[in-house]
Write an enzyme that holds these catalytic residues in place. Structure first.
Site, PDB file in Angstrom:
ATOM      1  N   THR A 289     -35.908  29.999 -29.494  1.00 12.15           N
ATOM      2  CA  THR A 289     -36.572  31.274 -29.250  1.00 12.15           C
ATOM      3  C   THR A 289     -36.427  32.216 -30.429  1.00 12.15           C
ATOM      4  O   THR A 289     -37.355  32.955 -30.773  1.00 12.15           O
ATOM      5  CB  THR A 289     -35.995  31.932 -27.977  1.00 12.15           C
TER       6      THR A 289
ATOM      7  N   ARG B  33     -35.670  31.477 -33.701  1.00 16.20           N
ATOM      8  CA  ARG B  33     -35.903  30.990 -35.072  1.00 16.20           C
ATOM      9  C   ARG B  33     -36.931  31.812 -35.847  1.00 16.20           C
ATOM     10  O   ARG B  33     -36.717  32.123 -37.015  1.00 16.20           O
ATOM     11  CB  ARG B  33     -36.289  29.510 -35.042  1.00 16.20           C
TER      12      ARG B  33
ATOM     13  N   GLU C  34     -27.758  29.252 -37.467  1.00 13.37           N
ATOM     14  CA  GLU C  34     -28.806  29.000 -36.469  1.00 13.37           C
ATOM     15  C   GLU C  34     -29.626  27.758 -36.805  1.00 13.37           C
ATOM     16  O   GLU C  34     -30.852  27.727 -36.645  1.00 13.37           O
ATOM     17  CB  GLU C  34     -29.694  30.231 -36.305  1.00 13.37           C
TER      18      GLU C  34
ATOM     19  N   LEU D 216     -33.890  39.185 -64.413  1.00 14.84           N
ATOM     20  CA  LEU D 216     -33.080  40.290 -64.910  1.00 14.84           C
ATOM     21  C   LEU D 216     -32.081  39.851 -65.977  1.00 14.84           C
ATOM     22  O   LEU D 216     -31.507  40.695 -66.674  1.00 14.84           O
ATOM     23  CB  LEU D 216     -32.328  40.961 -63.759  1.00 14.84           C
TER      24      LEU D 216
ATOM     25  N   PRO E  22     -15.012  25.268 -34.033  1.00 10.38           N
ATOM     26  CA  PRO E  22     -14.500  24.630 -35.255  1.00 10.38           C
ATOM     27  C   PRO E  22     -14.984  23.197 -35.440  1.00 10.38           C
ATOM     28  O   PRO E  22     -15.214  22.754 -36.564  1.00 10.38           O
ATOM     29  CB  PRO E  22     -12.979  24.695 -35.064  1.00 10.38           C
TER      30      PRO E  22
ATOM     31  N   GLY F  85     -28.731  38.770 -67.765  1.00 11.24           N
ATOM     32  CA  GLY F  85     -27.338  39.139 -67.545  1.00 11.24           C
ATOM     33  C   GLY F  85     -27.181  40.313 -66.607  1.00 11.24           C
ATOM     34  O   GLY F  85     -26.229  40.385 -65.820  1.00 11.24           O
TER      35      GLY F  85
END
Length: 388
Positions: free
Chosen positions: A245, A247, A368, A343, A118, A345
């Site tokens: 390692t 990534r 990460e 695209l 946390p 809406g």
């Protein structure tokens, strides 16, 4: 290999993506299907990890995440725990615990890597989970958060502080065996994207584990701590070694999402008509698709370069691993947003998958190592200065 994984992604993963996104549950049936064909297995991950070019896992991960990011992460989440074990453990520890992370096709298992807390996300040095040595055992107390497979995994790999005064240099990595008393799941997070992947807190309440569960062994840890206390270099910290390692493989996941969004938008532009012609004939759309295609290829090439360098043992002197993660993550967010724009809406509704792609993409600028952290690492590498 790529064709084999792509076929599974096309025929099994992609048709199930929307359902498991809505359910926000671990897609056990899909994992089971992957295990039956050997795609979810220790053998597959190990074989691709040691493939000489270093490109096998990025290629496989791109295909899986092209299928669906949430299901893809459910299939590869164990890999982060496996990477942490492989980066820090002894051969004996790898032989004991890696098979237990994957199980068999008839008894699927999961692994989880527990680093963040946390109050310790990007600041890994602020980890408060404490590991205390007690008569040959280790006792762990603390709370881990943002853990993929947290609490439902069979094997948890946990980063904890042995000597808080030493910051990251006083940390060590431990394996928590299945069924160990004191480990429990805390809050399960309801997420913006990658909803089919289980993310939760892991609570460690007086978790006692044998001394053999310290990755690398106590003798190696004691020697490293002694060097630090004497003002000497101690080598790279375990959690950072794991992230560095992995990534390029994380970058490959983002490339898969980008490619999926680009291809969908491209095909839509070739079919949708406005003002009497395909919208792809309009320069505004064609130029946007050109930029999307170029950025996807750019991200892939940076990813492949980093993966190749890592496999050849070449150091990331210019932070090439962070470059791949930074560019691939931000490309995924940008490309998926432009796919929605093309695209119109329709792209904003769940009738089309691009809105899910966009939700899934955002995490790749956060987990990460945030984009800001990647830029910090790159900045330090290219300037040679202690950028903060």
């Amino acid at each position: 290999m790529r064709g084999w994984v792509h076929t599974f992604a096309r025929d099994v993963i992609r048709p199930a993506g929307a359902e498991w996104d809505e359910r926000e549950e671990t897609p056990w049936p899909v994992i089971q299907e992957a295990a039956k064909i050997g795609l979810y297995s220790l053998d597959f991950f190990a074989t691709q990890w040691f493939e000489p070019s270093g490109l096998a896992l990025p290629v496989a991960f791109e295909e899986l995440f092209w299928g669906d990011a949430g299901i893809g992460l459910s299939l590869v989440g164990t890999g982060l725990a496996a990477a942490a074990l492989s980066a820090n453990g002894t051969p004996e520890q790898m032989g004991e615990w890696l098979p237990q992370m994957f199980g068999t096709e008839n008894d699927v298992k999961l692994g989880a890597f527990c680093a963040s807390e946390p109050d310790a996300g990007s600041d890994i040095g602020s980890i408060r989970t404490r590991a205390t040595y007690d008569n040959g055992d280790w006792i762990l107390n603390g709370v881990k958060t943002w853990v993929t497979n947290g609490g439902i995994a069979n094997v948890h790999v946990v980063v904890a502080s042995v000597d808080p005064d030493l910051g990251t240099r006083g940390q060590a990595t431990f394996v928590i065996p299945p069924g160990t008393p004191g480990l429990s799941m805390g809050q399960k997070f309801a997420k913006h994207g990658i909803r089919a992947s289980h993310t939760a807190e892991v609570v460690l309440d007086h978790v006692r584990i044998p001394g053999s569960c310290l990755l690398g062994g106590k003798e190696k840890l004691d020697a490293r701590l002694a060097r630090v206390r004497n003002g000497e270099r101690a080598g790279e910290q375990g959690a950072m070694r794991t992230f560095e390692t992995t990534r390029p493989t994380v970058a490959a996941m983002a490339v898969g999402i980008s490619r999926a969004a680009f291809e969908y938008a491209r095909d839509y532009a070739g079919e949708r008509e406005q003002f009497g012609r395909k919208i792809g004939q309009n320069q505004a759309i064609a130029f946007l698709l050109a930029d999307m295609a170029t950025r996807v290829d750019t991200a892939r090439l940076l990813t492949w370069r980093a993966a190749w360098m890592a496999r050849q043992g070449r150091p990331f002197e210019q932070a090439e691993g962070s470059m791949s993660k930074l560019v691939a993550g931000e490309t995924a967010v940008w490309v998926t947003e432009q796919a929605i724009q093309i695209l119109g809406g329709a792209g904003y509704t769940r009738d089309h998958p691009v809105e899910r792609f966009h939700r899934d993409a955002k995490i790749f600028t956060i987990f990460e190592g945030t984009s800001e952290i990647q830029r910090l690492i790159i900045g330090r590498a290219v300037t040679g200065l202690p950028v903060r």
